[in-house]
Design an enzyme around this catalytic site. Sequence first.
Site, PDB file in Angstrom:
ATOM      1  N   TYR A 277       0.847  -1.191   0.000  1.00 29.31           N
ATOM      2  CA  TYR A 277       0.000   0.000   0.000  1.00 29.31           C
ATOM      3  C   TYR A 277       0.880   1.236   0.000  1.00 29.31           C
ATOM      4  O   TYR A 277       1.751   1.384   0.865  1.00 29.31           O
ATOM      5  CB  TYR A 277      -0.897  -0.039   1.228  1.00 29.31           C
ATOM      6  CG  TYR A 277      -1.751   1.189   1.455  1.00 29.31           C
ATOM      7  CD1 TYR A 277      -2.283   1.920   0.399  1.00 29.31           C
ATOM      8  CD2 TYR A 277      -2.026   1.619   2.737  1.00 29.31           C
ATOM      9  CE1 TYR A 277      -3.072   3.040   0.618  1.00 29.31           C
ATOM     10  CE2 TYR A 277      -2.822   2.731   2.989  1.00 29.31           C
ATOM     11  CZ  TYR A 277      -3.335   3.447   1.920  1.00 29.31           C
ATOM     12  OH  TYR A 277      -4.112   4.550   2.142  1.00 29.31           O
ATOM     13  N   SER A 278       0.676   2.109  -0.972  1.00 24.38           N
ATOM     14  CA  SER A 278       1.421   3.352  -1.085  1.00 24.38           C
ATOM     15  C   SER A 278       2.929   3.036  -1.123  1.00 24.38           C
ATOM     16  O   SER A 278       3.368   2.276  -1.984  1.00 24.38           O
ATOM     17  CB  SER A 278       1.047   4.284   0.062  1.00 24.38           C
ATOM     18  OG  SER A 278       1.574   5.579  -0.116  1.00 24.38           O
ATOM     19  N   TYR A 279       3.705   3.570  -0.193  1.00 24.61           N
ATOM     20  CA  TYR A 279       5.156   3.312  -0.107  1.00 24.61           C
ATOM     21  C   TYR A 279       5.454   1.817  -0.248  1.00 24.61           C
ATOM     22  O   TYR A 279       6.440   1.420  -0.880  1.00 24.61           O
ATOM     23  CB  TYR A 279       5.629   3.827   1.239  1.00 24.61           C
ATOM     24  CG  TYR A 279       7.087   3.663   1.581  1.00 24.61           C
ATOM     25  CD1 TYR A 279       7.976   4.723   1.402  1.00 24.61           C
ATOM     26  CD2 TYR A 279       7.576   2.489   2.138  1.00 24.61           C
ATOM     27  CE1 TYR A 279       9.311   4.595   1.752  1.00 24.61           C
ATOM     28  CE2 TYR A 279       8.908   2.349   2.497  1.00 24.61           C
ATOM     29  CZ  TYR A 279       9.777   3.402   2.304  1.00 24.61           C
ATOM     30  OH  TYR A 279      11.086   3.289   2.661  1.00 24.61           O
TER      31      TYR A 279
END
Length: 917
Positions: free
Chosen positions: A725-727
């Site tokens: 998720y994201s990063y």
Amino acid sequence: MTTAISSTRTIADLLLRAAENHPGSGLLHPRGDAGPDGSWLQPYPELVDEARRILTGLRVRGLAPRDNVVLLLERPQEFLPAFWACLLGGFVPVPMAPLGGDPERWAAQLGHVNTLLDRPLVVTTETLAAELPRVDGLDVTPLSGLYATEPAAAPHEAGPDDTALLVLTSGSTGNSKAVRLTHANLLASMAGKNGHHRLGPDDVSLNWVSFDHVAALLECHLLPLYAGATQLHVEAAVVLGEPLEFLRLISRHGVTMTFTPNFLLGLLNAAADRLEETGPVDLSRLRHIISGGEAVVRTTGETFLHRFAAHGLRPDALWPAFGMTETCAGSIYSQTFPAFDQGQEFANLGTPVEGLRLRVVDEHDRELGPGETGELQLIGPMITPGYHNNEQATRDAFTADGWFRSGDLGRLDDGRLTLVGRSKDSVIVNGVNYFSHDIETVLEQLDGVARSYVAAFPTRAPGSDTEQLVVAFHPETADGDELALYRVLSAVRSGVVMHWGFRPALILPLPKDAFPKTSLGKIQRALMRKRLEAGAYRDTTDAVADLVLRRLGGYTAPEGDTERILAGIYAEMFDTDPEKLSATANFFDLGGTSLDILRLRSLVAQRLGAHGLQIITVLTAPTVRELAARLGEDAGAERPYDPIVPMQVVGDKTPLFCVHPGVGEVLVFVNLAKYFVGDRPFYALRARGFNPGEKPFESFEEMVSTYVDAIRATQPHGPYAVAGYSYGGAVAFEIAKVLEAQGERVDFVGSFNLPPHIKYRMNELDFVETAANLAFFLALIDKKQSLDLPGQLRHLTREEQLAHFIGLAPPARLAELDLTLEKFTAWATLADGLTDLGRTYVPSGSVRTMSVFYAIPLRGTKEDWLDNELSRWDEHCPDVRYLDVPGEHYTLMGPHHVAVFQSVLRKELDRALGDAG
């Protein structure tokens, strides 16, 4: 008492009269300076002056009398001056509450309201303005920009039949109606109400309900104003966070009249022993509590009166009442509870105010006799003339001879009203009306649930403080596939909890022929309720209970005090028989969410004295037995670092490993993992550095290598499924590269809304930006603050920056998270370290396949985000699939979107891994 109502023509006259005749009365606000009790008084003359200064600003914007103004203002000290500015100017105020965390639904509602109300001006705070979803043509202004130095001149002279107020009904998204209440309606209502209430200038009222609820605005604001009384307004969180504060406020401020739904009475009864923990409580000034919004359970009300009699509460202080938006709130009151209600499950609602007439009719609008049950209809000067811009709804709401159709079923005994049900399809839980159609629409989207075979309807166990929700559905699972059925049951339960914040009392998987339908295909929910309460579905409820028990591992008796107390806590939280709750019961399998962890921490502290229970401890030791063992360990003992957090381990398909976002923590995956029960194991990867003695990662490569080793220790060989998720999307990509280099198959690589080149975003994030994002992620600050504060705080030291964030955070939220300045400093430092690792990351190489899930980005449009940023994954993979998911970057797995997101994700996993089964 006040002068006769005949001396006024409009609601604005009520405020002006109160300011002239009762200048010592006004609005009590519980926070701020002055006053030994921590409150400050805004006298009515000052309220008039503030409203007139806002009116100047509204007139400068070009508003004309009869223009509609939406008031999206949550704090009483903001809402009430703006409300009166509208009325003094002849504008029509429209109270509205925000739909947090659900931008699509919020945008749809705003778009509908914008059209319905003829493109109104929306007045809100700077914070909420920054969080509003984009809606074409929406005219928004912050309240702070409307204040002028000079108050406006003479108020507008409205007519009695002019619309004074529009109140939005809580219909389906995009389906709200706007109830018209005229000046004449409201004035007649105030006169009628006070014939029962008998309020005067010496009285003090208390309101804790938000102003989009008609009872707050009319019962607890206009009525005290009409009588020249002083009124105390607090935000809902003050009471809902600690129910006993309701009684403490009454004592502290000498309150004589207030309002609450029945569910709060039940909470107060349960907490009665703690009332005087903060000091003596005196309720002797309290004359009456109006209880409406849901039925008053006689035993609950009697218990309440008895429990608090020792604190001066009068034996006749509780007034069950009935009212609707269309009747100007409370219009029928019982002043004889509980004397006239003996032997009844629910309190009767008494008699109507002066000028209001009632009748009970059959389906042909023919009046029925005393004691006969039919639809309640009303007529009188306080009844709405209809709905704004909705002629059809207005026609449908009235009979041919002018009576308003309430939609409620009741009877009249000696002129006293008793309600016995509703002809409208809704469920009232804790005083809030939830429409069956809304619930069914969400649940029909779930995998394994047959379309048009979902029914949401109420039931009420004898003596219960509120109605409870029953969900019946037809499962699209193979006969005898218990694991698949259990997964659907879990998804239905989670869907309700995620969207509405409470659990269904019963979930009934039924065959299609168990859903009675009309000739037009509409499910007859009322008939299903009758069948349920007659015992028709007992075999199904028993079978579901047996299935759940077996899936939870059967029954193992708790041993020792700690296990027994924990089992009792789990049973209380999940409405389960404590005698049947096993020591092997898993907190998350029982239905626990990320929000429930916070409540668990509080209960464990209260009953076991174990303060500071860490969220990660619940994640890694979720059963009664495991958690009891962890609570018995030395709190200071160091545990070896293991990045793997097993979110759920049931299912035969290829496991999914999900990498944390930039804050390093995995709590964000809790609600998502619940949908994988019985499907495939779900493991989260947590950053190093949270626990005492742990050293954060020193390089991106070290982090990836550590995660690869942990994944292979859990699943030695592929095929693998990894996502981030994201990063974490970049980390998952690197993990997949390493695994493939080791000769393993990686059939699924997922990125949740992150492009391959993260260093540009990482370079934007200095320490204070990272800390601000973390504070926003943890709900310590709002979105606008997260954008504004970094620039304002950059000149300070790190210690001062972090202290500022903690100083802004709501104390209750800090308590929920067990977050201190020291802990927040450690977390911010860890997150900044991860950000620093990302600053040097340059993607290279490729993987065989990727799935990129994209939502609304942090800035810019979704289309630009996909075309110019996310599409660069094509440079690192010959086979990239891009999947559109609802929500924004921070909410795509939030309560209102996780049900859709999990469905898209699980289908993509099945496709990529070929193990749909």
